[in-house]
Motif scaffolding. Structure first.
Motif, short mmCIF file in Angstrom:
data_model
loop_
_atom_site.label_atom_id
_atom_site.label_comp_id
_atom_site.label_asym_id
_atom_site.label_seq_id
_atom_site.Cartn_x
_atom_site.Cartn_y
_atom_site.Cartn_z
N SER A 280 0.83 -1.20 0.00
CA SER A 280 0.00 0.00 0.00
C SER A 280 0.87 1.26 0.00
O SER A 280 2.10 1.19 0.12
CB SER A 280 -0.92 -0.01 1.23
N SER A 281 0.24 2.41 -0.12
CA SER A 281 0.97 3.68 -0.10
C SER A 281 1.24 4.10 1.34
O SER A 281 0.57 3.67 2.28
CB SER A 281 0.15 4.77 -0.80
N ASP A 282 2.23 4.97 1.51
CA ASP A 282 2.55 5.47 2.84
C ASP A 282 1.39 6.23 3.47
O ASP A 282 1.24 6.27 4.69
CB ASP A 282 3.78 6.38 2.77
N ARG A 283 0.55 6.83 2.64
CA ARG A 283 -0.55 7.63 3.15
C ARG A 283 -1.59 6.78 3.87
O ARG A 283 -2.14 7.19 4.90
CB ARG A 283 -1.22 8.39 1.99
N SER B 260 4.75 2.29 4.84
CA SER B 260 4.18 1.00 4.42
C SER B 260 5.11 -0.15 4.79
O SER B 260 4.66 -1.22 5.22
CB SER B 260 3.92 1.01 2.91
#
Length: 520
Positions: free
Chosen positions: A23-26, A117
């Motif tokens: 997944s993305s860091d966000r 992530s």
């Protein structure tokens, strides 16, 4: 025979690890936290529906959520089985793993701001390995999980840690890897020397308990000598993971350099791998060796208690103070185990759970203060209670739990350990020396109270002072909430210890009974 519950628990956690890494860091922080609720719910489901009886390694034990199928055939060597299950000793540790992982993930939202992530994915991978360690009942399956835990911990410290993170990570890796090799050799010698046709821990335990010490082994020396050699090899290996003085020096470095959420899992769960393994391998499989060398083992325990507490007294870094406290607290576990009494073994197991919660709270509280002040040094601050009242109040309550304040889990755990240790049956040759060891161990509580009260008085009270330019105020709710949850659990276990102690007692009694008079 496959139950599937434990398999699902581990699989869901492992899948979550890879999903979060992709997944993305966000979204990774929230996604990992929500996903961790699945294994947490699974562990609570297992606890609510637990129906195990006795001890998993002993012949009259009845496992809960048991699965056993052939996995690998090795020709003339014993087959490897996928063999998992829980009893009253491992079940509380599974719950502890689920609880602390979720709370550690929430506490990561503030300090972890890069490669998120990867960080959160590794934490879930670490949780899957820990669940495997506490549920595996075939040695090779157990050993795979045991070693798998080391990899994410190495990267979590080495990538996201402090200025000396690489040194701390490598030191931890070398210490624990060498220890694993020594332990592996000891267990393998026991299996092949006794001619056991299985790597299943119950089968090895049955063969070891039933072997005649005077009989010859395939190595050309007696079973008694083989057991003694295997015991000390495994004890040396597991002592590093606990850790026991003098092989403890990797732990303070790892704690100081690790991010706070990683310290929570390191102290709260990973150290329990060592004490759990000592209970399963050394004190269940080889009780006569443990009992014959009880004063030596108790001496290591008491030295760890006092020396760890004295080192904590000399520190000015709050994280180092809590780190050395863990060395001291794990000494109580070994003191209880070597007593071979119902309350000794049961209290040692309860101390694992209690220390996991209290140390987790203390590291989190130090981390919350550090997030705001950007310092952990006792000499750099004072009067924090005026600026962070809720965080400080919970920190003080956790410290009182460490000191053994009644109606908190630390008191119940230490009371059980001391009660069991006072009843120890070490044989006429040793007289009442167990009373002396218990008394010295109890003195450790005085030292614990000394350094915690001194540190709190310097940092939390008096006129506010901070040797940095950072603005200080109460921490965000997502930082304080995990502290409050842990405090509630500590008080709950202190006021109603049978939440876990009833099942612990049921599984500890057969271990205590391995030594005559141990069930008193």
């Amino acid at each position: 025979m496959i139950n599937g519950t434990i398999e699902a628990l581990i699989a869901v956690t492992l899948v979550g690890s890879f999903v979060v890494m992709a997944s993305s860091d966000r979204v990774a922080p929230k996604l990992a936290t929500v996903w961790s609720l699945l294994p947490l719910a699974g562990s609570l489901y297992m606890w609510a529906n637990f129906d195990g009886e006795k001890n998993a390694l002993l012949s009259d034990g009845v496992l809960a959520f048991e699965s056993q199928v052939n996995w690998l055939s090795l020709g003339p060597l014993p087959d490897i089985q996928w063999y998992v299950g829980v009893d009253g000793i491992s079940m509380p540790l599974v719950v502890l793993t689920g609880v602390l992982t979720t709370l550690a993930l929430v506490s990561s939202w503030t300090p972890i701001d890069e490669r998120q992530s990867q960080f959160y994915g590794l934490v879930l991978f670490l949780e899957a390995g820990l669940l495997g360690v506490f549920t595996a009942l075939d040695f090779f399956v157990w050993f795979v999980f045991w070693e798998a835990v080391l990899l994410p911990m190495y990267f979590l410290i080495g990538v996201w840690g402090g200025p000396r993170r690489k040194y701390a990570a490598i030191k931890m890796f070398v210490y624990t890897n060498v220890a694993s090799l020594v332990m592996f050799i000891g267990f393998a010698a026991l299996v092949f020397g006794l001619g056991v046709d299985s790597f299943g821990l119950p089968a090895v335990t049955e063969a070891s308990l039933g072997a005649n010490p005077a009989a010859d082994t395939s190595f050309g020396f007696s079973v008694g000598a083989l057991k003694a050699a295997a015991f000390f090899a495994m004890f040396a290996g597991f002592a590093v993971k606990v850790p026991v003085v003098p092989v403890h020096t990797w732990l303070p470095d790892a704690h100081v350099e690790a991010p706070t959420p990683v310290s929570v899992l390191l102290a709260g769960v990973l150290l329990k791998m060592g004490t759990y393994a000592l209970l399963r391998f050394n004190f269940t499989m080889l009780p006569e060796v443990a009992n014959a060398n009880a004063p030596i083992i108790a001496a290591f325990a008491v030295i760890s208690i006092i020396y760890g507490a004295m080192l904590a007294l000399a520190q000015s870094d709050l994280k180092r103070i809590v780190a050395y406290s863990s060395v001291s607290s794990m000494g109580y576990v070994i003191l209880g185990l070597v007593a071979y009494t119902l309350y000794g073994v049961g209290g040692a197991t309860f101390q694992m759970i209690s220390h996991g919660l209290i140390s987790g709270l203390m590291f989190m509280a130090v981390g919350v203060i550090y997030n705001t002040t950007h310092t952990r040094m006792v000499t750099d601050m004072s009067g924090m209670a005026d600026k962070m009242p809720y965080t400080v109040a919970i920190f003080i309550a956790g410290a009182f739990g460490y000191m053994g304040l009644p109606l908190m889990s630390g008191f119940a755990a230490e009371f059980y350990v001391f009660l069991g240790s006072m009843q120890a049956k070490w044989g006429a040759n040793f007289g009442d020396i167990h009373v002396l060891f218990t008394a010295v161990g109890m003195f450790g509580i005085v030292v614990v109270a000394g350094y915690l009260l001194f540190a709190m008085q310097r940092t939390l009270f008096g006129e506010f002072r901070l040797d940095t330019d950072y603005e200080v105020g109460e921490a965000p709710l997502h930082d304080v909430a995990p502290l409050a949850v842990l405090l509630v659990m500590i008080i709950a276990l202190g006021t109603a210890p049978d939440i876990f102690f009833e099942m612990i007692r049921d599984a500890s009694g057969p271990v205590a009974d391995l030594i005559s008079g141990g069930g008193a």
